[in-house]
Design an enzyme around this catalytic site. Sequence first.
Site, PDB file in Angstrom:
ATOM      1  N   ARG A  72      11.321  17.037   3.477  1.00  6.67           N
ATOM      2  CA  ARG A  72      12.725  16.893   3.361  1.00  6.67           C
ATOM      3  C   ARG A  72      13.432  18.410   3.459  1.00  6.67           C
ATOM      4  O   ARG A  72      14.563  18.783   4.029  1.00  6.67           O
ATOM      5  CB  ARG A  72      13.338  16.071   2.397  1.00  6.67           C
ATOM      6  CG  ARG A  72      14.750  15.976   2.310  1.00  6.67           C
ATOM      7  CD  ARG A  72      15.233  14.647   1.528  1.00  6.67           C
ATOM      8  NE  ARG A  72      15.172  14.543   0.272  1.00  6.67           N
ATOM      9  CZ  ARG A  72      15.629  13.814  -0.465  1.00  6.67           C
ATOM     10  NH1 ARG A  72      16.579  12.782  -0.139  1.00  6.67           N
ATOM     11  NH2 ARG A  72      15.549  13.812  -1.674  1.00  6.67           N
ATOM     12  N   MET A 102      22.762   8.870   8.315  1.00  9.49           N
ATOM     13  CA  MET A 102      21.580   8.005   7.611  1.00  9.49           C
ATOM     14  C   MET A 102      20.647   8.354   6.933  1.00  9.49           C
ATOM     15  O   MET A 102      19.679   8.011   6.742  1.00  9.49           O
ATOM     16  CB  MET A 102      21.101   7.018   8.582  1.00  9.49           C
ATOM     17  CG  MET A 102      22.321   6.056   9.296  1.00  9.49           C
ATOM     18  SD  MET A 102      23.444   4.881   8.161  1.00  9.49           S
ATOM     19  CE  MET A 102      22.130   3.950   7.877  1.00  9.49           C
ATOM     20  N   ARG A 103      20.826   9.800   6.643  1.00 10.47           N
ATOM     21  CA  ARG A 103      19.792  10.407   5.425  1.00 10.47           C
ATOM     22  C   ARG A 103      20.441  10.749   4.040  1.00 10.47           C
ATOM     23  O   ARG A 103      21.456  11.106   4.356  1.00 10.47           O
ATOM     24  CB  ARG A 103      19.230  11.583   6.411  1.00 10.47           C
ATOM     25  CG  ARG A 103      18.798  11.665   7.836  1.00 10.47           C
ATOM     26  CD  ARG A 103      17.592  10.704   7.848  1.00 10.47           C
ATOM     27  NE  ARG A 103      16.385  10.916   7.047  1.00 10.47           N
ATOM     28  CZ  ARG A 103      15.419  10.327   6.948  1.00 10.47           C
ATOM     29  NH1 ARG A 103      15.547   8.966   7.675  1.00 10.47           N
ATOM     30  NH2 ARG A 103      14.182  10.580   6.111  1.00 10.47           N
ATOM     31  N   ASN A 126      32.081  12.017   2.223  1.00  9.88           N
ATOM     32  CA  ASN A 126      31.474  10.642   2.885  1.00  9.88           C
ATOM     33  C   ASN A 126      32.461   9.709   2.959  1.00  9.88           C
ATOM     34  O   ASN A 126      33.399   9.774   2.136  1.00  9.88           O
ATOM     35  CB  ASN A 126      30.287  10.401   2.161  1.00  9.88           C
ATOM     36  CG  ASN A 126      29.337   9.394   2.852  1.00  9.88           C
ATOM     37  OD1 ASN A 126      29.156   9.161   4.231  1.00  9.88           O
ATOM     38  ND2 ASN A 126      28.906   8.148   2.022  1.00  9.88           N
ATOM     39  N   HIS A 154      32.756   5.389   3.107  1.00 15.34           N
ATOM     40  CA  HIS A 154      31.684   4.182   2.825  1.00 15.34           C
ATOM     41  C   HIS A 154      32.743   2.967   3.113  1.00 15.34           C
ATOM     42  O   HIS A 154      33.880   2.858   2.401  1.00 15.34           O
ATOM     43  CB  HIS A 154      31.582   4.246   1.342  1.00 15.34           C
ATOM     44  CG  HIS A 154      30.216   3.059   1.026  1.00 15.34           C
ATOM     45  ND1 HIS A 154      29.195   3.015   1.402  1.00 15.34           N
ATOM     46  CD2 HIS A 154      30.668   1.987   0.375  1.00 15.34           C
ATOM     47  CE1 HIS A 154      28.449   2.046   1.054  1.00 15.34           C
ATOM     48  NE2 HIS A 154      29.386   1.308   0.446  1.00 15.34           N
ATOM     49  N   GLU A 213      39.194   2.788   8.168  1.00 15.91           N
ATOM     50  CA  GLU A 213      38.115   4.072   7.981  1.00 15.91           C
ATOM     51  C   GLU A 213      38.826   5.195   8.899  1.00 15.91           C
ATOM     52  O   GLU A 213      38.971   6.325   8.746  1.00 15.91           O
ATOM     53  CB  GLU A 213      36.842   3.746   8.546  1.00 15.91           C
ATOM     54  CG  GLU A 213      35.926   2.971   7.394  1.00 15.91           C
ATOM     55  CD  GLU A 213      34.498   2.940   8.050  1.00 15.91           C
ATOM     56  OE1 GLU A 213      33.699   3.212   7.174  1.00 15.91           O
ATOM     57  OE2 GLU A 213      34.245   2.683   9.187  1.00 15.91           O
TER      58      GLU A 213
HETATM   59  C1  GRF Z   1      31.108   3.691   9.076  1.00 13.33           C
HETATM   60  O1  GRF Z   1      31.259   2.380   8.862  1.00 13.33           O
HETATM   61  C2  GRF Z   1      30.933   4.347   7.931  1.00 13.33           C
HETATM   62  O2  GRF Z   1      31.554   3.892   6.734  1.00 13.33           O
HETATM   63  C3  GRF Z   1      29.281   4.159   7.287  1.00 13.33           C
HETATM   64  O3  GRF Z   1      28.797   4.148   8.812  1.00 13.33           O
HETATM   65  C4  GRF Z   1      29.505   3.911   9.532  1.00 13.33           C
HETATM   66  C5  GRF Z   1      29.612   4.811  10.754  1.00 13.33           C
HETATM   67  O4  GRF Z   1      30.331   4.205  11.959  1.00 13.33           O
HETATM   68  N1  GRF Z   1      29.017   5.411   6.408  1.00 13.33           N
HETATM   69  P1  GRF Z   1      30.377   5.289  13.068  1.00 13.33           P
HETATM   70  O5  GRF Z   1      29.218   5.912  13.488  1.00 13.33           O
HETATM   71  O6  GRF Z   1      31.429   6.383  12.645  1.00 13.33           O
HETATM   72  O7  GRF Z   1      31.119   4.576  14.256  1.00 13.33           O
END
Ligand code: GRF
Length: 200
Positions: free
Chosen positions: A65, A90-91, A107, A109, A174
């Site tokens: 890492r 995703m890391r 970030n 969420h 989002e």
């Molecule tokens: C989103 O729902 C975000 O909140 C989460 O991962 C998803 C990413 O979606 N962390 P995208 O790749 O921005 O379409």
Amino acid sequence: MSRVAVFVSGNGSNLQAILDAAASPSYPAQVVLVVSNKAGVFALERAQKAGIPVQVIPHGDFPDRSSFEDTLIAAVEKAGADLIALAGFMRVLSPRFVERYPNRILNIHPALLPSFPGTHAIEQAWRYGAKVTGVTVHFVDKGTDTGPVVLQEAIAVSPKETLESLEKKVHSVEHRLYPEAIRLFAEGKIRVQGRKVEIL
Ligand code: GRF
């Protein structure tokens, strides 16, 4: 003008929302780099279409890492970014990485933290039967989804809601909240004291 590096791993719809906001001349931040730990993802196409430099840094190419993260750091430094925005990245970042950028990594969420941390948060909230879920933008600290909350917005969940309809609602919130949080950061309007975040 803030310089933002966006880290992605997949679809990149949040990246798109940030790019769309940044296309407006009055927006105080620009995306200077998009980093993906996966080749061939749609987020990279979105970045290229917008003329943003991209760098693919596959985590599997590195022995550990820390060498992976050294390469991330080098890319961020070279781009002169003052903010890192994780958008479906995703890391998990190590404490060493996070400590290098205190309150400079955001970030997003798809739930109201601290409820439903981790992956599949929308589905978790839906399966649980929560009456309210939502979206959180937070600074990244050493934990997973535990950093100081910058913005949150609640979304009501009706008992008849389908997972698909809830996903749509969450994503549309989002796509409004993330560009707004980055704007506030770029305008110097976010003050952090411990866990408390004041929006000036
Ligand atoms: C989103 O729902 C975000 O909140 C989460 O991962 C998803 C990413 O979606 N962390 P995208 O790749 O921005 O379409």
